[in-house]
Scaffold this active site. Sequence first.
Site: not given
Ligand code: QAP
Ligand code: CO
Length: 175
Positions: A50, A96, A137-138
């Site tokens: 990313q 992100l 997810h990661e």
């Molecule tokens: C992955 O996601 C995740 O759209 C990490 O405008 C997500 O950090 C793991 C983010 C959900 C488990 C559950 C997204 C910040 C951050 C956006 C994130 C944004 C600003 C996403």
């Molecule tokens: Co992601």
Amino acid sequence: MRLNIVEYPDKRLKEKSIEVKSFDANLHELLDAMNIMMLESNGIGLAAIQVDYAIRALILNIPDEDGAQPIENLMEIINPVVLKTDGKTVYQEGCLSVPKFYEDVERFETISIKYQNRFGEEKTLDADGLLSIAIQHEMDHLNGILFIDKLSYSRRKKFEKEYKKLQKEKKKGGN
Ligand code: QAP
Ligand code: CO
């Protein structure tokens, strides 16, 4: 070292990342910069791809009950391998690399992995809850998979529509 978030629909997000072989100062510098980037962007997880480094490394920092993400809670996971999964759960995810879109995704409820830390030491981890979801997810990022790739046909269409709308708004000079 300055990093930029690679955003959908960039092709680089579809790449399969390669195994980390040297656990040296360059890796440590990247991990440190990723942590700064993640916190600045209000993220809870970030994979190296990313930020345009196609290596099998990811970081996580699940906020505590006060929403804080102290450095002690930072997890650095290198070359992860799934050992075991169990159950199913649904959670509204974001990414992100796919800003401003959130949708329900099905994941395993629990997961056990082995991985290496920044020094190359072998570790194992049993995760449930949000940590389990975040790991999955990661780890998908390491194989070029985004959460939007896991949506049903109709939800994927909803994403495409919202994405196009956001692009139009950008052109007009909004965000
Ligand atoms: C992955 O996601 C995740 O759209 C990490 O405008 C997500 O950090 C793991 C983010 C959900 C488990 C559950 C997204 C910040 C951050 C956006 C994130 C944004 C600003 C996403
Ligand atoms: Co992601």
